[in-house]
Design a protein around this motif. Structure first.
Motif, PDB file in Angstrom:
ATOM      1  N   GLY A  22       0.808  -1.230   0.000  1.00  0.00           N
ATOM      2  CA  GLY A  22       0.000   0.000   0.000  1.00  0.00           C
ATOM      3  C   GLY A  22       0.835   1.270   0.000  1.00  0.00           C
ATOM      4  O   GLY A  22       0.281   2.377   0.014  1.00  0.00           O
ATOM      5  N   THR A  23       2.173   1.134  -0.050  1.00  0.00           N
ATOM      6  CA  THR A  23       3.067   2.299   0.020  1.00  0.00           C
ATOM      7  C   THR A  23       2.702   3.347  -1.025  1.00  0.00           C
ATOM      8  O   THR A  23       2.559   3.028  -2.205  1.00  0.00           O
ATOM      9  CB  THR A  23       4.533   1.846  -0.197  1.00  0.00           C
ATOM     10  OG1 THR A  23       4.863   0.916   0.820  1.00  0.00           O
ATOM     11  CG2 THR A  23       5.487   3.035  -0.120  1.00  0.00           C
ATOM     12  N   GLY A  24       2.568   4.576  -0.569  1.00  0.00           N
ATOM     13  CA  GLY A  24       2.277   5.688  -1.474  1.00  0.00           C
ATOM     14  C   GLY A  24       0.786   5.905  -1.700  1.00  0.00           C
ATOM     15  O   GLY A  24       0.374   6.990  -2.094  1.00  0.00           O
ATOM     16  N   TYR A  25      -0.030   4.878  -1.459  1.00  0.00           N
ATOM     17  CA  TYR A  25      -1.461   4.986  -1.756  1.00  0.00           C
ATOM     18  C   TYR A  25      -2.346   4.976  -0.503  1.00  0.00           C
ATOM     19  O   TYR A  25      -3.438   5.523  -0.515  1.00  0.00           O
ATOM     20  CB  TYR A  25      -1.889   3.838  -2.691  1.00  0.00           C
ATOM     21  CG  TYR A  25      -1.185   3.899  -4.010  1.00  0.00           C
ATOM     22  CD1 TYR A  25      -1.604   4.790  -4.997  1.00  0.00           C
ATOM     23  CD2 TYR A  25      -0.069   3.110  -4.275  1.00  0.00           C
ATOM     24  CE1 TYR A  25      -0.947   4.882  -6.206  1.00  0.00           C
ATOM     25  CE2 TYR A  25       0.599   3.195  -5.488  1.00  0.00           C
ATOM     26  CZ  TYR A  25       0.152   4.080  -6.450  1.00  0.00           C
ATOM     27  OH  TYR A  25       0.811   4.175  -7.641  1.00  0.00           O
ATOM     28  N   ALA A  26      -1.879   4.324   0.556  1.00  0.00           N
ATOM     29  CA  ALA A  26      -2.699   4.201   1.773  1.00  0.00           C
ATOM     30  C   ALA A  26      -2.708   5.497   2.585  1.00  0.00           C
ATOM     31  O   ALA A  26      -3.667   5.779   3.294  1.00  0.00           O
ATOM     32  CB  ALA A  26      -2.188   3.054   2.637  1.00  0.00           C
TER      33      ALA A  26
END
Ligand SMILES: NC(=O)c1ccc[n+]([C@@H]2O[C@H](COP(=O)([O-])OP(=O)(O)OC[C@H]3O[C@@H](n4cnc5c(N)ncnc54)[C@H](OP(=O)(O)O)[C@@H]3O)[C@@H](O)[C@H]2O)c1
Length: 347
Positions: A22-26
């Motif tokens: 989920g890095t960058g989006y969560a």
């Protein structure tokens, strides 16, 4: 747990790996992964993919083909299940509704609306809840989130490239390509991983950087630019309106599409004001790409969480001096193409 079943930590490591996706989006939500097991076998998994989307537990439980097994399952989740109604219903309620009897949690949630309540809700419903499995790994995974909530400022990653003789630009601020192509690729990955990217006025002026993400999939960060006297020429890239950009200034200027102006007090130190304002704006992490005036001010104030320095083999002989670092906090040195990457961690 029976001897012939895999160790709990194996499943939690899998959940931590899933969370990373989920890095960058969560953000600004934490990275969360979840693994559902039945008698030592994985029957479902999921992670929080996108802010506003379903939480990791929802995705993991939905992925289980035979839902009747949930009543005998053991669920591993990297962060305490939520107990409040946010953009989605409480995950603790979902686990209870499915009759999940055992939940293993890596980190408790520092968020005031959750903090301990998710675990308590599960226990009150009769579930066995174990907490703290691989807690240091979980805190590292969510270091931006924890720093933001605990220190009330964004997580700060300082980054620069220096020559073998300690310069990061030529004489009279002449920009020089210091690091190699592999280092530049990695820098673009790092830009996608942090919520904002900050530069000082002279870096914006002399380097005219785009401060966007190229050659790597991921979202562009919020550009944060110091421009106390609004001296940057209108044709410079940071003023192109192509991605959200925030200017810190002593002057007043109305906002424009993708350009916001925040006026600071001349009476107080600049950087603490900026960090407090970024915190108010829910910015959880900042990649600081220089120049040395900004970097040294942060270093002298102890305001950093990670430092990443590329050292190239080339020499300049003279120019803009790079910040000087001792060995304190040095975690690793690795080769990236022809450059060396020094990583420091203050965590
Ligand atoms: N190799 C690399 O990785 C790298 C990375 C970035 C930059 N650079 C190089 O670094 C050079 C620029 O560095 P620099 O140190 O001269 O400039 P800088 O840090 O980019 O900007 C300095 C300016 O920003 C403002 N500022 C920064 N920190 C401040 C603070 N704590 N309080 C108040 N104002 C602050 C001031 O603006 P005012 O002038 O308005 O007062 C100051 O003059 C360029 O040559 C660039 O090419 C190299």
């Amino acid at each position: 747990m029976a001897d012939d079943l895999p160790d709990d930590s194996l499943f939690m490591r899998r959940a931590l790996d899933l969370a990373l996706l989920g890095t960058g989006y969560a953000r600004p939500n934490p990275l969360v992964g979840c693994v559902v097991t039945h008698r030592g076998r994985i029957i479902g998994e999921g992670w929080h993919r996108q802010h506003g989307g379903p939480h990791a537990e929802v995705n993991a439980l939905a992925s289980v083909a035979d839902q009747s097994l949930l009543k005998e399952s053991r669920v591993y989740v990297t962060l305490e299940p939520c107990a409040h109604h946010g953009k989605t219903p409480p995950c603790a309620d979902l686990l209870i509704a499915h009759g999940v009897p055992e939940v293993v949690v890596c980190n408790d949630d520092p968020f005031p609306l959750v903090a301990g309540r998710g675990n308590a809700k599960l226990r009150a419903a009769g579930a066995r809840v174990e907490t703290g499995l691989l807690a240091p790994e979980g805190r590292w995974l969510n270091r931006r989130f924890f720093t933001f909530h605990e220190k009330k400022r964004p997580y700060l990653v300082l980054k620069w490239a220096e020559t073998a003789d300690g310069f990061l630009a030529g004489r009279y601020f002449q920009p020089v390509a210091i690091s190699g192509p592999q280092a530049r690729l990695l820098t673009h990955q790092w830009r996608a991983e942090e919520q904002a990217i900050l530069v000082g006025t002279r870096t914006a002026l002399h380097d005219n950087p785009h401060l966007n993400v190229r050659d790597w999939p991921g979202p562009n960060p919020l550009r944060v630019v110091l421009d106390k006297n609004l001296c940057l020429p209108p044709a410079h890239h940071v003023l192109d309106g192509h991605q959200p950009t925030l200017f810190y200034t002593y002057r007043q200027r109305p906002d424009a599409p993708n350009r916001a102006y925040a006026t600071l007090s001349e009476a107080d130190d600049l950087l603490p004001q900026i960090l407090a304002d970024l915190w108010q704006r829910q910015v959880q992490s900042v990649l600081v790409e220089g120049g040395p005036t900004v970097l040294n001010a942060l270093l002298n104030a102890g305001l950093w969480d990670e430092i990443r320095v590329f050292r190239s083999p080339q020499k300049l002989g003279a120019g803009v001096a790079a910040p000087r670092l001792g060995l304190s906090g040095l975690r690793s040195v690795e080769n990236v193409g022809d450059d060396e990457l020094f990583r420091y961690v203050n965590w």
